[in-house]
Design a protein around this motif. Sequence first.
Motif, mmCIF file in Angstrom:
data_model
loop_
_atom_site.group_PDB
_atom_site.id
_atom_site.type_symbol
_atom_site.label_atom_id
_atom_site.label_comp_id
_atom_site.label_asym_id
_atom_site.label_seq_id
_atom_site.Cartn_x
_atom_site.Cartn_y
_atom_site.Cartn_z
ATOM 1 N N VAL A 1 117.614 5.627 90.236
ATOM 2 C CA VAL A 1 116.809 6.587 90.103
ATOM 3 C C VAL A 1 116.397 7.288 91.569
ATOM 4 N N LEU A 2 116.393 6.377 92.460
ATOM 5 C CA LEU A 2 116.224 7.065 93.909
ATOM 6 C C LEU A 2 116.928 8.035 94.154
ATOM 7 N N PHE A 3 118.526 7.689 93.898
ATOM 8 C CA PHE A 3 119.552 8.608 94.378
ATOM 9 C C PHE A 3 119.075 10.043 93.619
ATOM 10 N N LEU A 4 118.655 10.012 92.200
ATOM 11 C CA LEU A 4 118.499 11.051 91.531
ATOM 12 C C LEU A 4 117.364 12.045 92.220
ATOM 13 N N VAL A 5 116.251 11.236 92.660
ATOM 14 C CA VAL A 5 114.963 11.825 93.000
ATOM 15 C C VAL A 5 115.401 12.506 94.402
ATOM 16 N N ALA A 6 116.316 11.656 95.077
ATOM 17 C CA ALA A 6 116.663 12.294 96.645
ATOM 18 C C ALA A 6 117.248 13.615 96.546
ATOM 19 N N TRP A 7 118.444 13.642 95.716
ATOM 20 C CA TRP A 7 119.404 14.635 95.454
ATOM 21 C C TRP A 7 118.392 15.823 94.888
ATOM 22 N N HIS A 8 117.760 15.471 93.956
ATOM 23 C CA HIS A 8 116.749 16.696 93.106
ATOM 24 C C HIS A 8 115.806 17.363 94.272
ATOM 25 N N VAL A 9 115.015 16.402 95.148
ATOM 26 C CA VAL A 9 114.119 16.948 96.114
ATOM 27 C C VAL A 9 114.916 17.832 96.928
ATOM 28 N N ALA A 10 115.994 17.289 97.326
ATOM 29 C CA ALA A 10 116.547 18.012 98.502
ATOM 30 C C ALA A 10 117.134 19.341 97.990
ATOM 31 N N THR A 11 117.755 19.350 96.900
ATOM 32 C CA THR A 11 118.211 20.949 96.203
ATOM 33 C C THR A 11 116.991 21.620 95.870
ATOM 34 N N TYR A 12 116.026 20.959 95.463
ATOM 35 C CA TYR A 12 114.935 21.892 95.097
ATOM 36 C C TYR A 12 114.187 22.367 96.299
ATOM 37 N N LEU A 13 114.283 21.612 97.136
ATOM 38 C CA LEU A 13 113.561 22.275 98.405
ATOM 39 C C LEU A 13 114.312 23.277 98.878
ATOM 40 N N SER A 14 115.724 23.176 98.972
ATOM 41 C CA SER A 14 116.373 24.449 99.395
ATOM 42 C C SER A 14 116.058 25.629 98.496
ATOM 43 N N VAL A 15 116.072 25.401 97.201
ATOM 44 C CA VAL A 15 115.733 26.352 96.258
ATOM 45 C C VAL A 15 114.330 27.299 96.636
ATOM 46 N N GLN A 16 113.407 26.202 96.883
ATOM 47 C CA GLN A 16 112.085 26.931 97.273
ATOM 48 C C GLN A 16 112.043 27.557 98.363
ATOM 49 N N VAL A 17 112.943 27.230 99.461
ATOM 50 C CA VAL A 17 112.802 27.968 100.774
ATOM 51 C C VAL A 17 113.507 29.119 100.415
ATOM 52 N N ALA A 18 114.357 29.223 99.527
ATOM 53 C CA ALA A 18 115.181 30.674 98.999
ATOM 54 C C ALA A 18 114.089 31.520 98.370
ATOM 55 N N GLU A 19 113.135 30.926 97.594
ATOM 56 C CA GLU A 19 112.039 31.632 96.929
ATOM 57 C C GLU A 19 111.182 32.156 97.804
ATOM 58 N N VAL A 20 110.882 31.470 98.659
ATOM 59 C CA VAL A 20 109.636 32.094 99.703
ATOM 60 C C VAL A 20 110.185 32.857 100.588
ATOM 61 N N LEU A 21 111.528 32.979 100.898
ATOM 62 C CA LEU A 21 112.254 33.653 101.799
ATOM 63 C C LEU A 21 111.947 35.217 101.902
ATOM 64 N N PRO A 22 111.906 35.785 100.682
ATOM 65 C CA PRO A 22 111.499 37.215 100.680
ATOM 66 C C PRO A 22 110.369 37.807 101.334
ATOM 67 N N SER A 23 109.238 36.940 101.318
ATOM 68 C CA SER A 23 108.207 37.129 102.056
ATOM 69 C C SER A 23 108.305 37.282 103.759
ATOM 70 N N PHE A 24 109.090 36.275 103.817
ATOM 71 C CA PHE A 24 109.234 36.058 105.292
ATOM 72 C C PHE A 24 110.062 37.011 105.929
ATOM 73 N N PHE A 25 111.008 37.589 105.058
ATOM 74 C CA PHE A 25 111.991 38.908 105.304
ATOM 75 C C PHE A 25 111.380 40.038 105.301
ATOM 76 N N GLU A 26 110.389 40.217 104.389
ATOM 77 C CA GLU A 26 109.301 41.404 104.714
ATOM 78 C C GLU A 26 108.747 41.332 105.891
ATOM 79 N N TRP A 27 107.992 40.272 106.065
ATOM 80 C CA TRP A 27 107.185 40.239 107.420
ATOM 81 C C TRP A 27 108.116 40.301 108.645
ATOM 82 N N LEU A 28 109.313 40.069 108.615
ATOM 83 C CA LEU A 28 110.549 40.024 109.751
ATOM 84 C C LEU A 28 110.812 41.368 109.733
#
Lengths: 89, 417
Positions: B161-188
């Motif tokens: 289960v830990l393997f599943l959690v680790a991979w999901h958290v890692a990939t979901y973190l990347s997805v969330q970075v991408a989701e927040v990036l538009p506001s960063f790009f606007e600011w930039l």
Amino acid sequence: MKQVVNNQKGLISFILMVQITLAFGMMLFGFIFQAEWAKNFMVGVGMIKPMHTQVDYYTYIKGIEYLMCVYYFMTFPVFYMFLSKKKKK
Amino acid sequence: MKLFTNNKQEVPIVDHCKPDGSKWSITEKLLLGLSFQDYKKQFFRNPFNWAFIIIFLIGTPILIERYLFGLGTVTHSSSDYPWGLFLGFGLFGMVPLSASGFMLGTTVELFGRKDFHPIERLALLNGLLGYFFAVLFLMVDLGMPWRLPYPMFVSLGPAAVLFLVAWHVATYLSVQVAEVLPSFFEWLGWLKGKRAIRSMVLGLTVSGIILSTLHQGALGALFTYAPGKLHPLWLSANFQWIHFFCSSIFGGLCMVIVVSTLIKKFMAWRCDDHFLETLDNLSLGLAKGATLAMITYIVIKFVAIAHDKEWAYLLTGWGQYYLLEITVAVVLPLILCVWAIRNDNATVVRFAALIVVLGIIWNRLNTALICYNWHLYQEIPHWKEVAITVLVYSSYIITYRFILYRLPIVYEWKGEK
């Protein structure tokens, strides 16, 4: 006419919500304060009775589970209606 | 900052251009349009910053000690209690409160509820930071962060289960970075990047739903590793995943209500009028969703007891504690929310949301720490463990505030979008 039907629906949802809250509240109160009637109730309906066969056990737990689920499926739409209806100011 | 926003016309920055027509540099944007001296002044004028300085002065040496001399020097962890405050609070507590990202992403992008748009970015940021700092807590607990690629890529454990959690958290973190990036790009001011991300937003939202649904549940499933250790009322092998998932729904929504309330109270200068005007209605809308999840949660908690036939435990002291948790952390806010929604009272909703947030943390601490080894002895966390936890959580608050001060999260960027 529509107004009367809406008022009736509102009253029915309100009565149901009060009943559910009272039932749940009494249950919580009984269990939290370890009331004798709560223990008697659990013994009476077989909640803490030992089961002797696996068939008995599954019939019992599934029976309670399904009753709870059916009750929930009936309550949820009523609760949603109750929640969506704003009080008139 | 309030003082500067009242006196200086160009502060706070909401555009690429200054009032005289020239462009803001990145350094000026980072300093919020203030001179370095003014920035320093406003930093030291804030009493919260002094509290943070003290926390960092105490916590940093202890954190260094943890990495130099090992986990045993700062915690009471043992084979009996493997998960202390770092995971009990940091990982199991922060992850459900970060479910706001996928909840609001789905509401706005998939279900087309554009009325929730003003709070969507805040929910996404809340999700991203919550996950990121949950990973940091994990890193503090695990140690040796440079060994992280091994369980992820080199020595795989796909049955765990830990393997599943680790991979999901890692990939979901990347997805969330991408989701927040538009506001960063606007600011930039890099609009190409923003458009590229916006073109993928539907895919990102769908991935977010899949990944977070799975790993919120998987965090609960982790406890099925220790069926004999955890108290039966807090562990239901068949329903544990859905308890964790369902509680994360109302936990995430209520966390957004709490954070937005704090922003309205302490950071109103940074918000635009649209955000401030719509916030009460948005809080009521979020509370409505949370209420529906709460009533479902109560039912599945009792279905789990019925399924495992654990009614007898309710008549013990642990049962009283369990019912106290359910009553205070779920039933009470449920009743408050229902009353507040029907009476359009955002203040009561906010109070109920705070109870829910604290209740979720209480539930996770109960599951990972207090009701763990219930038939053995109770672990009291080491004071150094508490100090490191406070340190990492303070870093979370500072990062949160740093981003909110700058990026267009609670205000609309006025320049070219």
